[in-house]
Design a protein around this motif. Structure first.
Motif, PDB file in Angstrom:
ATOM      1  N   LYS A 189       0.826  -1.210   0.000  1.00 17.12           N
ATOM      2  CA  LYS A 189       0.000   0.000   0.000  1.00 17.12           C
ATOM      3  C   LYS A 189       0.859   1.259   0.000  1.00 17.12           C
ATOM      4  CE  LYS A 189      -4.514  -0.097   0.013  1.00 17.12           C
ATOM      5  NZ  LYS A 189      -5.126   0.109  -1.269  1.00 17.12           N
ATOM      6  N   VAL A 190       1.952   1.227   0.741  1.00 21.14           N
ATOM      7  CA  VAL A 190       2.830   2.403   0.809  1.00 21.14           C
ATOM      8  C   VAL A 190       3.370   2.741  -0.577  1.00 21.14           C
ATOM      9  CG1 VAL A 190       5.015   3.264   1.754  1.00 21.14           C
ATOM     10  CG2 VAL A 190       3.466   1.969   3.212  1.00 21.14           C
ATOM     11  N   ALA A 191       3.795   1.731  -1.329  1.00 19.68           N
ATOM     12  CA  ALA A 191       4.318   1.954  -2.680  1.00 19.68           C
ATOM     13  C   ALA A 191       3.213   2.427  -3.614  1.00 19.68           C
ATOM     14  CB  ALA A 191       4.963   0.681  -3.218  1.00 19.68           C
ATOM     15  N   GLN A 192       2.023   1.862  -3.489  1.00 22.97           N
ATOM     16  CA  GLN A 192       0.898   2.287  -4.324  1.00 22.97           C
ATOM     17  C   GLN A 192       0.565   3.755  -4.075  1.00 22.97           C
ATOM     18  OE1 GLN A 192      -2.509  -0.300  -3.886  1.00 22.97           O
ATOM     19  NE2 GLN A 192      -1.255  -2.141  -4.071  1.00 22.97           N
ATOM     20  N   THR A 193       0.547   4.134  -2.807  1.00 26.74           N
ATOM     21  CA  THR A 193       0.254   5.529  -2.447  1.00 26.74           C
ATOM     22  C   THR A 193       1.326   6.455  -2.991  1.00 26.74           C
ATOM     23  OG1 THR A 193      -0.869   4.792  -0.447  1.00 26.74           O
ATOM     24  CG2 THR A 193      -0.161   7.095  -0.510  1.00 26.74           C
ATOM     25  N   ARG A 194       2.567   6.042  -2.865  1.00 23.22           N
ATOM     26  CA  ARG A 194       3.686   6.862  -3.355  1.00 23.22           C
ATOM     27  C   ARG A 194       3.617   7.033  -4.877  1.00 23.22           C
ATOM     28  NH1 ARG A 194       9.834   5.472  -1.368  1.00 23.22           N
ATOM     29  NH2 ARG A 194      10.781   7.450  -1.965  1.00 23.22           N
ATOM     30  N   ILE A 195       3.313   5.963  -5.577  1.00 20.72           N
ATOM     31  CA  ILE A 195       3.184   6.029  -7.042  1.00 20.72           C
ATOM     32  C   ILE A 195       2.018   6.929  -7.432  1.00 20.72           C
ATOM     33  CG2 ILE A 195       2.547   4.672  -9.082  1.00 20.72           C
ATOM     34  CD1 ILE A 195       4.351   2.442  -7.886  1.00 20.72           C
ATOM     35  N   SER A 196       0.902   6.804  -6.741  1.00 21.80           N
ATOM     36  CA  SER A 196      -0.260   7.655  -7.032  1.00 21.80           C
ATOM     37  C   SER A 196       0.064   9.127  -6.810  1.00 21.80           C
ATOM     38  CB  SER A 196      -1.448   7.246  -6.164  1.00 21.80           C
ATOM     39  OG  SER A 196      -1.893   5.971  -6.518  1.00 21.80           O
ATOM     40  N   ARG A 197       0.777   9.422  -5.717  1.00 18.72           N
ATOM     41  CA  ARG A 197       1.154  10.811  -5.421  1.00 18.72           C
ATOM     42  C   ARG A 197       2.087  11.355  -6.497  1.00 18.72           C
ATOM     43  NH1 ARG A 197       5.485  12.580  -3.105  1.00 18.72           N
ATOM     44  NH2 ARG A 197       6.061  10.583  -2.197  1.00 18.72           N
ATOM     45  N   LEU A 198       3.066  10.559  -6.910  1.00 15.78           N
ATOM     46  CA  LEU A 198       3.992  10.995  -7.954  1.00 15.78           C
ATOM     47  C   LEU A 198       3.274  11.168  -9.288  1.00 15.78           C
ATOM     48  CD1 LEU A 198       7.050   8.728  -7.101  1.00 15.78           C
ATOM     49  CD2 LEU A 198       6.903  11.214  -6.825  1.00 15.78           C
ATOM     50  N   ALA A 199       2.357  10.262  -9.592  1.00 14.79           N
ATOM     51  CA  ALA A 199       1.604  10.354 -10.846  1.00 14.79           C
ATOM     52  C   ALA A 199       0.795  11.643 -10.880  1.00 14.79           C
ATOM     53  CB  ALA A 199       0.688   9.143 -10.996  1.00 14.79           C
ATOM     54  N   GLN A 200       0.147  11.952  -9.778  1.00 16.44           N
ATOM     55  CA  GLN A 200      -0.650  13.177  -9.721  1.00 16.44           C
ATOM     56  C   GLN A 200       0.238  14.415  -9.852  1.00 16.44           C
ATOM     57  OE1 GLN A 200      -2.997  13.595  -6.177  1.00 16.44           O
ATOM     58  NE2 GLN A 200      -4.161  15.310  -6.997  1.00 16.44           N
ATOM     59  N   ALA A 201       1.375  14.409  -9.178  1.00 18.32           N
ATOM     60  CA  ALA A 201       2.285  15.564  -9.217  1.00 18.32           C
ATOM     61  C   ALA A 201       2.866  15.786 -10.609  1.00 18.32           C
ATOM     62  CB  ALA A 201       3.419  15.375  -8.208  1.00 18.32           C
ATOM     63  N   SER A 202       3.028  14.699 -11.365  1.00 15.18           N
ATOM     64  CA  SER A 202       3.644  14.815 -12.690  1.00 15.18           C
ATOM     65  C   SER A 202       2.629  14.893 -13.821  1.00 15.18           C
ATOM     66  CB  SER A 202       4.570  13.626 -12.930  1.00 15.18           C
ATOM     67  OG  SER A 202       3.813  12.431 -13.047  1.00 15.18           O
TER      68      SER A 202
END
Length: 86
Positions: free
Chosen positions: A10-23
């Motif tokens: 879940k931590v990696a999924q959240t991190r990927i989602s946050r990066l995707a949104q930021a980019s």
């Protein structure tokens, strides 16, 4: 290209989602970047791009042609100084 289903913590999924949104990318596209370059490199790249965008909007940047002109002048001055010293 073959596809493989993987389970991410879940931590990696959240991190990927946050990066995707930021980019402005999709989570699937961001996952490919993260797998290729790692979380730290991708996060740094996104931060640096955001900073560069902010500097551009604020007018705190120079045009490429201006920078190249200044660099050429510096090289010419260094050559003239070297000739004068010899």
């Amino acid at each position: 290209m073959t596809t493989t289903e993987i389970q991410l913590p879940k931590v990696a999924q959240t991190r990927i989602s946050r990066l995707a949104q930021a980019s402005g990318r999709s989570p699937a596209a961001m996952l490919r970047f993260v797998l290729r370059h790692g979380f730290d490199a991708v996060e740094l790249s996104i931060q640096e791009n955001a900073q560069a965008d902010a500097e551009f909007v604020a007018g705190a940047t120079l045009a490429h042609t201006d920078v190249m002109c200044d660099a050429l002048k510096a090289v010419q001055q260094a050559r003239q100084a070297a000739r004068a010293a010899s």
